[in-house]
Design an enzyme around this catalytic site. Sequence first.
Site, PDB file in Angstrom:
ATOM      1  N   LYS A   1       0.851  -1.187   0.000  1.00  0.00           N
ATOM      2  CA  LYS A   1       0.000   0.000   0.000  1.00  0.00           C
ATOM      3  C   LYS A   1       0.886   1.236   0.000  1.00  0.00           C
ATOM      4  O   LYS A   1       1.419   1.643   1.031  1.00  0.00           O
ATOM      5  CB  LYS A   1      -0.936   0.043   1.215  1.00  0.00           C
ATOM      6  CG  LYS A   1      -2.041   1.112   1.036  1.00  0.00           C
ATOM      7  CD  LYS A   1      -2.614   1.600   2.332  1.00  0.00           C
ATOM      8  CE  LYS A   1      -1.777   2.661   2.996  1.00  0.00           C
ATOM      9  NZ  LYS A   1      -1.683   3.932   2.225  1.00  0.00           N
TER      10      LYS A   1
ATOM     11  N   GLY B   1       6.751   5.369   8.403  1.00  0.00           N
ATOM     12  CA  GLY B   1       5.891   6.537   8.496  1.00  0.00           C
ATOM     13  C   GLY B   1       5.979   7.196   9.856  1.00  0.00           C
ATOM     14  O   GLY B   1       7.005   7.111  10.535  1.00  0.00           O
ATOM     15  N   SER B   2       4.907   7.818  10.254  1.00  0.00           N
ATOM     16  CA  SER B   2       4.901   8.607  11.483  1.00  0.00           C
ATOM     17  C   SER B   2       4.785   7.733  12.718  1.00  0.00           C
ATOM     18  O   SER B   2       4.335   6.585  12.659  1.00  0.00           O
ATOM     19  CB  SER B   2       3.738   9.598  11.454  1.00  0.00           C
ATOM     20  OG  SER B   2       2.498   8.920  11.614  1.00  0.00           O
TER      21      SER B   2
ATOM     22  N   ALA C   1       1.029   6.883  13.431  1.00  0.00           N
ATOM     23  CA  ALA C   1       0.536   5.797  12.587  1.00  0.00           C
ATOM     24  C   ALA C   1       1.169   4.467  12.987  1.00  0.00           C
ATOM     25  O   ALA C   1       0.506   3.426  12.987  1.00  0.00           O
ATOM     26  CB  ALA C   1       0.821   6.103  11.119  1.00  0.00           C
ATOM     27  N   GLY C   2       2.442   4.487  13.361  1.00  0.00           N
ATOM     28  CA  GLY C   2       3.116   3.266  13.795  1.00  0.00           C
ATOM     29  C   GLY C   2       2.480   2.669  15.033  1.00  0.00           C
ATOM     30  O   GLY C   2       2.317   1.439  15.141  1.00  0.00           O
TER      31      GLY C   2
ATOM     32  N   GLU D   1       9.562   1.557  10.944  1.00  0.00           N
ATOM     33  CA  GLU D   1      10.600   2.576  10.809  1.00  0.00           C
ATOM     34  C   GLU D   1       9.883   3.909  10.873  1.00  0.00           C
ATOM     35  O   GLU D   1       9.143   4.272   9.964  1.00  0.00           O
ATOM     36  CB  GLU D   1      11.368   2.393   9.500  1.00  0.00           C
ATOM     37  CG  GLU D   1      12.674   3.165   9.455  1.00  0.00           C
ATOM     38  CD  GLU D   1      12.492   4.577   8.932  1.00  0.00           C
ATOM     39  OE1 GLU D   1      12.491   5.522   9.774  1.00  0.00           O
ATOM     40  OE2 GLU D   1      12.343   4.744   7.724  1.00  0.00           O
TER      41      GLU D   1
ATOM     42  N   CYS E   1      13.385  11.326   7.403  1.00  0.00           N
ATOM     43  CA  CYS E   1      13.326  10.949   8.816  1.00  0.00           C
ATOM     44  C   CYS E   1      14.704  10.959   9.467  1.00  0.00           C
ATOM     45  O   CYS E   1      14.828  11.109  10.676  1.00  0.00           O
ATOM     46  CB  CYS E   1      12.675   9.578   8.974  1.00  0.00           C
ATOM     47  SG  CYS E   1      13.441   8.279   7.970  1.00  0.00           S
TER      48      CYS E   1
ATOM     49  N   GLU F   1       9.291  16.401  15.398  1.00  0.00           N
ATOM     50  CA  GLU F   1       9.738  16.243  14.011  1.00  0.00           C
ATOM     51  C   GLU F   1       8.962  17.195  13.110  1.00  0.00           C
ATOM     52  O   GLU F   1       7.740  17.125  13.021  1.00  0.00           O
ATOM     53  CB  GLU F   1       9.552  14.802  13.554  1.00  0.00           C
ATOM     54  CG  GLU F   1      10.148  14.531  12.191  1.00  0.00           C
ATOM     55  CD  GLU F   1      10.091  13.072  11.802  1.00  0.00           C
ATOM     56  OE1 GLU F   1      11.047  12.579  11.177  1.00  0.00           O
ATOM     57  OE2 GLU F   1       9.079  12.404  12.128  1.00  0.00           O
TER      58      GLU F   1
END
Length: 482
Positions: free
Chosen positions: A179, A231-232, A235-236, A253, A288, A387
């Site tokens: 995705k 991702g963020s 979301a992780g 990650e 990142c 971030e």
Amino acid sequence: MTDIVDHHKLFIGGRWVEPTGDDTIEVVSPVTEQIVGRVPHATPEDVDRAVAAARTAFDHGPWPRMTMAERIAVVTRIKDTVAARHQELAELITLQNGSPMLFAVRGQALSTVGVLAMTLAAAAQFEEEHERQGTGGPVLVRREAVGVVAAITPWNVPQLTIGAKLAPALLAGCSVVLKPSPETPLDANWLAGVCAEAGLPEGVLSVLPAGRETGAHLVAHPGIDKVAFTGSVAAGKAIMAAAAQNLTRVSLELGGKSAAIVLDDADLAVAVPAIVGGTCAANSGQACVALTRVLVPASRYDEVAGALTAAFGGLKVGDPADPATVVGPMVTKKQQERNLDYIRIGQEEGAKVLTGGGVPAGLTTGWYVEPTLFGDVTNDMRIAREEIFGPVVCLIRYETEDEAVALANASEFGLSGAVFTADTERGTEVARRVRTGTVTVNGFRLDLAAPFGGYKNSGIGREFGPEGLSAYFEYKSVNLPA
């Protein structure tokens, strides 16, 4: 590429098929603010179709039952095609996310070739099983593919993050439901075509461009054995919570707020270009691993501040298709507004803008932000803790080496970092003390042959190299007769 890149079908199970829904994703150029591509928006029903195809391919198909050498041959064809067409890939990525062409070629397309090549090298040395002496007799220890993988990737370095998941998953014998981010679906579809041409068997790969709802359905699907996500942090955490319901394996990650420690003996002719390369020149700061906190000894603060102010102020901002451009636009207007909000917050917190601080003059179309350097930053400010994901960098003073290490570690993140010094041995010792997944001495590097990942909120697990390949296997112990 000026024509709209229009896809009408989804790549499910190795075939281009009609989507179940009518919604489309419109890809908007961050340079012109015009539509440059369209793809179908995958639905939860499309997820079910893709997982079913992947499940059949893994449980009954030839791919996991091939030898490693046979899988290496197919993935090598994928790698060779990406290498031969890397300029085309770089232009497609720039079209979608505004990555400056110099970075798009080296940091996007050729890095994808690199991660494929390094994973292939690790696979060539892979040991599927070995026998050892156990407490009650001989034991055969095997490594077997984890199963069906859901790979969820971001918009900033889309192909590199796909390659970091797809290459080891395929070489392990897994099937993959990918995705990609809705901001950058075009290169993922491009890669689907490359994989089909390389002879990847039916069912092994599906590509489902979609937003959060479809992604959530994929992560929670009982047919998935492993989720690999970049991702963020937010979301992780959501992915980890959803995956826990099925005890689905995860590798994450996530974000970073990495520190560059400039020691008192550092050569600024080395440090300044590396810091620029690891901040504003790294995909316009949308990385990142960016070195967004620069820790400077108080005795050299003015010298470092002056050198970085001049360097940041001299960077060319503009059209990412121009080979001279170093800083392109932010990927979306929302991302531009996020950066500008943090610049305002930094000033309200008492930090001083040394250069930049707004939208570049003359660039009213497109989502640009000036390379911005903050001075007089303290580590408790939001701009030093959160971030930002753009060309915004903080200068922080310290008095002693121990304080520098403490400041570097005083973060919820631990992804990357750097140490600059005239004494490599000293720099290595400092690097050992920093709680972060990657540290570079006298430079800024993401090495595709070495394990990459983070401590703390920067994630779980590692990608790249043998360690990244190992993440797609389960261990099995076969106890043999004594």
